[in-house]
Motif scaffolding. Structure first.
Motif, PDB file in Angstrom:
ATOM      1  N   LEU A 153      42.812  38.410  24.784  1.00 42.25           N
ATOM      2  CA  LEU A 153      41.468  37.429  25.138  1.00 42.25           C
ATOM      3  C   LEU A 153      40.911  36.539  23.888  1.00 42.25           C
ATOM      4  O   LEU A 153      40.454  35.472  23.996  1.00 42.25           O
ATOM      5  N   GLY A 154      40.932  37.287  22.800  1.00 40.62           N
ATOM      6  CA  GLY A 154      40.398  36.451  21.554  1.00 40.62           C
ATOM      7  C   GLY A 154      40.969  35.288  21.295  1.00 40.62           C
ATOM      8  O   GLY A 154      40.587  34.356  20.876  1.00 40.62           O
ATOM      9  N   TRP A 155      42.487  35.488  21.619  1.00 38.70           N
ATOM     10  CA  TRP A 155      43.292  34.005  21.429  1.00 38.70           C
ATOM     11  C   TRP A 155      43.438  33.084  22.606  1.00 38.70           C
ATOM     12  O   TRP A 155      44.023  32.285  22.616  1.00 38.70           O
ATOM     13  N   GLY A 156      42.548  33.526  23.731  1.00 39.07           N
ATOM     14  CA  GLY A 156      42.516  32.511  24.766  1.00 39.07           C
ATOM     15  C   GLY A 156      43.494  32.880  25.906  1.00 39.07           C
ATOM     16  O   GLY A 156      43.903  32.034  26.549  1.00 39.07           O
ATOM     17  N   MET A 157      44.328  34.051  25.532  1.00 42.86           N
ATOM     18  CA  MET A 157      45.467  34.244  26.612  1.00 42.86           C
ATOM     19  C   MET A 157      44.722  34.769  27.640  1.00 42.86           C
ATOM     20  O   MET A 157      43.722  35.472  27.621  1.00 42.86           O
ATOM     21  N   LYS A 158      45.620  34.748  28.799  1.00 43.92           N
ATOM     22  CA  LYS A 158      45.038  35.150  30.023  1.00 43.92           C
ATOM     23  C   LYS A 158      45.670  36.685  30.360  1.00 43.92           C
ATOM     24  O   LYS A 158      47.099  36.743  30.097  1.00 43.92           O
ATOM     25  N   VAL A 159      45.203  37.587  30.835  1.00 41.50           N
ATOM     26  CA  VAL A 159      45.455  38.830  30.747  1.00 41.50           C
ATOM     27  C   VAL A 159      45.224  39.392  32.339  1.00 41.50           C
ATOM     28  O   VAL A 159      44.423  39.305  32.741  1.00 41.50           O
TER      29      VAL A 159
ATOM     30  N   LEU B 291      36.909  37.430  32.445  1.00 38.78           N
ATOM     31  CA  LEU B 291      37.749  37.542  31.227  1.00 38.78           C
ATOM     32  C   LEU B 291      39.182  37.893  31.529  1.00 38.78           C
ATOM     33  O   LEU B 291      40.061  37.316  31.068  1.00 38.78           O
ATOM     34  N   LEU B 292      39.421  38.650  32.705  1.00 39.32           N
ATOM     35  CA  LEU B 292      40.659  38.983  33.007  1.00 39.32           C
ATOM     36  C   LEU B 292      40.890  39.390  34.517  1.00 39.32           C
ATOM     37  O   LEU B 292      39.761  39.983  34.720  1.00 39.32           O
ATOM     38  N   THR B 293      42.063  39.804  34.931  1.00 36.62           N
ATOM     39  CA  THR B 293      42.203  40.373  35.912  1.00 36.62           C
ATOM     40  C   THR B 293      42.480  41.865  35.830  1.00 36.62           C
ATOM     41  O   THR B 293      43.505  42.171  35.319  1.00 36.62           O
ATOM     42  N   PHE B 294      41.675  42.506  36.660  1.00 39.38           N
ATOM     43  CA  PHE B 294      41.903  44.214  36.329  1.00 39.38           C
ATOM     44  C   PHE B 294      41.822  44.803  37.712  1.00 39.38           C
ATOM     45  O   PHE B 294      40.967  44.706  38.510  1.00 39.38           O
ATOM     46  N   GLU B 295      42.982  45.240  38.204  1.00 42.25           N
ATOM     47  CA  GLU B 295      43.074  45.782  39.304  1.00 42.25           C
ATOM     48  C   GLU B 295      43.604  47.423  39.508  1.00 42.25           C
ATOM     49  O   GLU B 295      44.550  47.717  38.876  1.00 42.25           O
ATOM     50  N   VAL B 296      42.736  48.032  39.918  1.00 40.47           N
ATOM     51  CA  VAL B 296      43.228  49.621  40.151  1.00 40.47           C
ATOM     52  C   VAL B 296      43.769  49.763  41.474  1.00 40.47           C
ATOM     53  O   VAL B 296      43.139  49.564  42.687  1.00 40.47           O
ATOM     54  N   MET B 297      45.167  50.111  41.502  1.00 44.68           N
ATOM     55  CA  MET B 297      45.711  50.029  42.726  1.00 44.68           C
ATOM     56  C   MET B 297      46.593  51.365  42.953  1.00 44.68           C
ATOM     57  O   MET B 297      46.884  51.783  44.073  1.00 44.68           O
ATOM     58  N   GLY B 298      46.415  52.161  42.097  1.00 41.94           N
ATOM     59  CA  GLY B 298      47.083  53.527  42.075  1.00 41.94           C
ATOM     60  C   GLY B 298      46.174  54.483  42.919  1.00 41.94           C
ATOM     61  O   GLY B 298      44.877  54.353  43.131  1.00 41.94           O
ATOM     62  N   GLU B 299      46.594  55.517  43.372  1.00 46.29           N
ATOM     63  CA  GLU B 299      45.733  56.655  43.876  1.00 46.29           C
ATOM     64  C   GLU B 299      45.457  57.564  42.742  1.00 46.29           C
ATOM     65  O   GLU B 299      45.679  57.182  41.533  1.00 46.29           O
ATOM     66  N   GLY B 300      44.591  58.533  42.946  1.00 46.71           N
ATOM     67  CA  GLY B 300      44.319  59.487  41.865  1.00 46.71           C
ATOM     68  C   GLY B 300      45.644  60.418  41.460  1.00 46.71           C
ATOM     69  O   GLY B 300      46.769  59.792  42.085  1.00 46.71           O
ATOM     70  N   PHE B 301      45.528  61.362  40.745  1.00 46.52           N
ATOM     71  CA  PHE B 301      46.640  62.008  40.172  1.00 46.52           C
ATOM     72  C   PHE B 301      47.291  62.526  41.477  1.00 46.52           C
ATOM     73  O   PHE B 301      46.710  62.814  42.631  1.00 46.52           O
ATOM     74  N   THR B 302      48.633  62.875  41.653  1.00 46.91           N
ATOM     75  CA  THR B 302      49.430  63.224  42.557  1.00 46.91           C
ATOM     76  C   THR B 302      48.945  64.694  43.184  1.00 46.91           C
ATOM     77  O   THR B 302      49.112  64.864  44.197  1.00 46.91           O
ATOM     78  N   TRP B 303      48.210  65.442  42.170  1.00 43.54           N
ATOM     79  CA  TRP B 303      47.663  66.696  42.725  1.00 43.54           C
ATOM     80  C   TRP B 303      46.372  66.502  43.487  1.00 43.54           C
ATOM     81  O   TRP B 303      45.906  67.626  43.932  1.00 43.54           O
ATOM     82  N   ASP B 304      45.910  65.304  43.192  1.00 40.90           N
ATOM     83  CA  ASP B 304      44.457  65.059  43.878  1.00 40.90           C
ATOM     84  C   ASP B 304      44.819  64.411  45.103  1.00 40.90           C
ATOM     85  O   ASP B 304      44.034  65.037  46.257  1.00 40.90           O
TER      86      ASP B 304
END
Lengths: 203, 203
Positions: free
Chosen positions: B58-64, B88-101
């Motif tokens: 991000l400091g270098w202006g790159m897209k993350v 600033l950036l694309t941040f996506e939480v797509m996973g489920e919780g831990f498999t035991w949860d």
């Protein structure tokens, strides 16, 4: 019931048992206080991992201070990002360049001493919740600052904040008093395949 | 001339030789392209190091772009920080919780598949310069996604961007095609001394 769904129901039941066991283990871990963290080893990621913890801490509304001991002569992405967002955190580049670039031991010692005095001030300032001393291990390895003095101060540090010290070849005296130590081991590095250091990855 | 200044001048001359040797080595490293980076091992810092590289970029202006494969059920500092700064950036939480949860293999597979489809889209989108697939190794280790399909896609990836995959127990097939691999080794962990996971450090 197909074989596959039966297989899943066994998996699901096993995961329920794993979850119960984990909850029991978690319940036994109740201590909380500021941690002394050391990132060392020859692998890549020691500093970037500290910056990642800075981001985590900022997400929780914690106040972060970073002192860079070595990379003064580089233009880095983290410097550009953090200095462009001074409301986020205190980021101070106080070190000189690498010792082979300065070629001036007296100057190296003076710069390290100034950086350490600033580090102590941040650690003692109750406003700060997380203080990162980036590449301090390099300075200690070169005996540019005396390890005994640093260890003595850190042993008496306020336990209300986390401190993270990075750099390869951490001194054993420091590892001894640390709470969390990760060794970053190089398995494969593109430099050895002829690659330059890459923007965003290494600086 | 005192002994000490003589000592310094020897040090300074030695550093000039080191600098020249290093410049020669640097000059031989001229390759540049997007790197495939893997953070693995049982130590702490794999994800935070990836987030630190995101800050550098991000400091270098790159897209993350970041896709999280596992930590969906947690409230984390990085999620709060990155989602509060969507410019600033694309941040996506797509996973489920831990498999035991989750205790639901069919749901785990569906969530991992959706996260992988989104990951491919970010990797193929020319706008993105750095894509982080956080904890993908966990999903691969559980065979929730087939390693062969992932490796085949990554071998044909555009070489104009960096990709970083994190998580313990990386599959050998992935290490084989990676450019940069760091193993994070646990040396000392506060959990074993009875500490809880700490805000800003572990989440």
């Amino acid at each position: 019931m197909t074989d596959e769904t039966e297989d899943y129901s066994r998996h699901n039941a096993r995961m329920a048992r794993v979850q119960a066991a984990r909850a029991k283990i978690q319940a036994r871990h109740t201590l909380e206080r500021g941690l002394l963290i050391v990132h060392t080893g020859n692998g890549k990621g020691k500093s970037s991992s500290a910056f990642g913890m800075a981001i985590r801490s900022l997400g929780w509304g914690m106040k972060v201070g970073i002192v860079q001991y070595v990379k003064g002569s580089w233009e880095t992405g983290e410097k550009t990002f953090f200095q462009a967002n001074p409301d986020l955190l205190t980021f101070e580049v106080m070190g000189e360049g690498f010792t082979w670039d300065t070629q001036d031991r007296a100057r190296d010692i003076a710069a390290a001493r100034a950086a350490w005095e600033r580090s102590k001030a941040l650690i003692l300032d109750p406003d700060y919740d997380f203080v990162i001393l980036d590449e301090l291990n390099i300075v200690l390895r070169m005996d540019t600052l005396p390890i005994a003095e640093i260890v003595e101060f850190l042993k008496e540090r306020p336990l209300t904040k986390h401190i993270c010290i990075t750099g390869r070849s951490a001194k054993p005296e420091l590892l001894e008093i640390a709470d969390l130590v990760t060794e970053f081991q190089e398995v494969k590095h593109p430099f050895k395949a002829g690659f330059k250091a890459q923007k965003g990855v290494e600086y």
